[in-house]
Design an enzyme around this catalytic site. Structure first.
Site, PDB file in Angstrom:
ATOM      1  N   HIS A  43       0.813  -1.219   0.000  1.00 42.79           N
ATOM      2  CA  HIS A  43       0.000   0.000   0.000  1.00 42.79           C
ATOM      3  C   HIS A  43       0.847   1.269   0.000  1.00 42.79           C
ATOM      4  O   HIS A  43       0.308   2.360  -0.196  1.00 42.79           O
ATOM      5  CB  HIS A  43      -0.951   0.007   1.191  1.00 42.79           C
ATOM      6  N   ARG A  68       7.622  -5.287   2.829  1.00 41.64           N
ATOM      7  CA  ARG A  68       6.314  -5.918   2.629  1.00 41.64           C
ATOM      8  C   ARG A  68       6.083  -5.938   1.127  1.00 41.64           C
ATOM      9  O   ARG A  68       5.976  -4.895   0.485  1.00 41.64           O
ATOM     10  CB  ARG A  68       5.159  -5.187   3.299  1.00 41.64           C
ATOM     11  N   GLU A 144      -5.023 -11.914   7.906  1.00 41.58           N
ATOM     12  CA  GLU A 144      -5.909 -10.743   7.831  1.00 41.58           C
ATOM     13  C   GLU A 144      -7.154 -11.014   6.992  1.00 41.58           C
ATOM     14  O   GLU A 144      -7.858 -10.071   6.622  1.00 41.58           O
ATOM     15  CB  GLU A 144      -5.137  -9.531   7.275  1.00 41.58           C
ATOM     16  N   THR A 169      -6.708  -3.757   9.829  1.00 41.12           N
ATOM     17  CA  THR A 169      -7.816  -3.178   9.044  1.00 41.12           C
ATOM     18  C   THR A 169      -8.446  -4.226   8.125  1.00 41.12           C
ATOM     19  O   THR A 169      -9.666  -4.337   8.047  1.00 41.12           O
ATOM     20  CB  THR A 169      -7.381  -1.930   8.253  1.00 41.12           C
ATOM     21  N   ASP A 170      -7.615  -5.013   7.438  1.00 48.94           N
ATOM     22  CA  ASP A 170      -8.191  -6.087   6.622  1.00 48.94           C
ATOM     23  C   ASP A 170      -8.882  -7.121   7.515  1.00 48.94           C
ATOM     24  O   ASP A 170      -9.935  -7.658   7.146  1.00 48.94           O
ATOM     25  CB  ASP A 170      -7.108  -6.752   5.761  1.00 48.94           C
TER      26      ASP A 170
HETATM   27  C1  3PY Z   1      -3.947  -4.032   7.503  1.00 47.21           C
HETATM   28  O1  3PY Z   1      -4.301  -3.353   8.481  1.00 47.21           O
HETATM   29  O2  3PY Z   1      -4.725  -4.770   6.864  1.00 47.21           O
HETATM   30  C2  3PY Z   1      -2.580  -3.957   7.042  1.00 47.21           C
HETATM   31  O3  3PY Z   1      -2.227  -4.653   6.133  1.00 47.21           O
HETATM   32  C3  3PY Z   1      -1.651  -2.987   7.731  1.00 47.21           C
HETATM   33  O4  3PY Z   1      -0.719  -2.484   6.860  1.00 47.21           O
HETATM   34 MG    MG Z   2      -3.788  -5.539   5.045  1.00 43.90          MG
END
Ligand code: 3PY
Ligand code: MG
Length: 264
Positions: A43, A68, A144, A169-170
C-alpha cells in the site's frame, strides 16, 4: 543484525514503516533508533526501483531491513531478498498451500526454491551471505482474511514459517467491522488475541501493525514480538498538522500584538 538476534536477546522488535518512495526519508528514519524498518510495496507508493536505494539508505545504520511485498508473488519476494531484505512480510496468506509457497520462496534449495543471485545482499550482508541466508531471513505470513482465520492452525503448522503479522484493518473487514488500526471493536480485539495465542502455541513469532506507540506498547504487553508504530507518511502529516494548527490557534493573539505596536 537480524530479527532473530534481537529476539534471542529477549527484546521485542520496534518496527517503523516506510510508505514514501524516497531514500532520504528512509535514511532519516534509519537514524532514529528503530530496530527494523519496512519498505511497504503493497500500500506504500514504492516500486522496486525506489525500494532498492531505500534499502541502501536503511543500511547506513544498524537497522534490520524488511520489505512488505505487494502480494504472494515469488518474483518480487526473491528480488526483495536479492536486494538485501532480511525480513519479508507477505499479505493475505489464506491457507497452508499459500504459506508453503511463501516459505519456499525465502529459502535456497534444498529447503526451498529461491533462485540464486544475491546481487546486493552480498554487499549488504557479506560475502558469506549465501551460506547464512536461509537462517538470516525471516518470513511473516500476514493473517488478515476470513479464509486465513478458518485455516489458522494449518497455516501456522507449515514447516519453516517463522512468524505471522496481523493487518488489523483487513482483519476488521473480514469480521464485518469498521477498518481501523488500533482497533476498538471487541470482535477484532478478541480475534487478535486468538491469533496471538495460536501463534504462540505453534512456536511462531507474532507481529502486528499499529498506528500509535501507545497501542504498540499495549501489544507488546500482551506478548507480541514485533510491533509497527506509525509510518513516515503519518509522521509527516501529524507533524505538519500540529504546526499548522498551533499557528492558526495563536494567529489572533499575534495579530493583536502586531496591531498594538508589537515588540520582539
Ligand atoms: C492491515 O491493516 O490490513 C494492514 O495490512 C496494515 O498495513
Ligand atoms: Mg492488510
Amino acid at each position: 543484525m537480524s530479527l532473530q538476534a534481537i529476539w534471542a536477546a529477549g527484546r521485542p522488535v520496534l518496527n517503523g514503516w516506510l510508505a514514501i518512495p524516497n531514500s532520504f526519508t528512509a535514511e532519516t528514519m534509519a537514524h532514529q533508533g528503530w530496530d527494523s524498518l519496512t519498505v511497504d510495496m503493497q500500500h506504500g507508493i514504492t516500486d522496486y526501483l525506489a525500494a532498492v536505494p531505500m534499502l541502501t539508505a536503511i543500511g547506513t545504520r544498524p537497522v534490520v531491513p524488511v520489505v512488505r511485498v505487494p502480494w504472494l508473488d515469488l518474483g518480487i519476494i526473491m528480488k526483495s531478498l536479492d536486494a538485501g531484505a532480511l525480513g519479508v512480510i507477505c499479505p493475505m496468506i489464506n491457507n497452508a498451500a499459500e504459506a508453503q509457497r511463501f516459505v519456499a520462496a525465502l529459502r535456497y534449495p534444498p529447503l526451498g526454491v529461491r533462485s540464486f543471485g544475491p546481487i546486493r545482499a552480498t554487499l549488504a550482508h557479506g560475502a558469506d551471505y549465501p551460506a547464512k541466508a536461509n537462517d538470516l531471513v525471516t518470513g511473516f505470513a500476514m493473517i488478515e482474511t476470513k479464509e486465513a482465520l478458518e485455516h489458522l492452525d494449518e497455516i501456522m503448522s507449515v514447516p519453516g514459517l517463522d512468524a505471522i503479522y496481523i493487518g488489523p484493518t483487513d482483519l476488521a473487514l473480514a469480521l464485518g467491522a469498521e477498518p481501523r488500526l488500533d482497533p476498538i471493536d471487541p470482535r477484532v480485539i478478541e480475534t487478535i488475541a486468538h491469533i496471538l495465542a495460536r501463534a504462540k502455541a505453534h512456536g511462531l513469532r507474532a507481529g502486528i501493525h499499529n498506528a500509535s506507540v501507545e497501542h504498540a506498547l499495549k501489544m507488546v504487553g500482551i506478548g507480541f514480538d514485533f510491533v509497527t508504530a506509525g509510518s513516515d507518511a503519518r509522521f509527516v502529516a501529524a507533524g505538519a498538522a500540529q504546526t499548522v494548527s498551533a499557528f492558526r490557534a495563536g494567529r489572533g493573539e499575534a495579530a493583536r500584538k502586531a496591531a498594538s505596536g508589537g515588540g520582539y
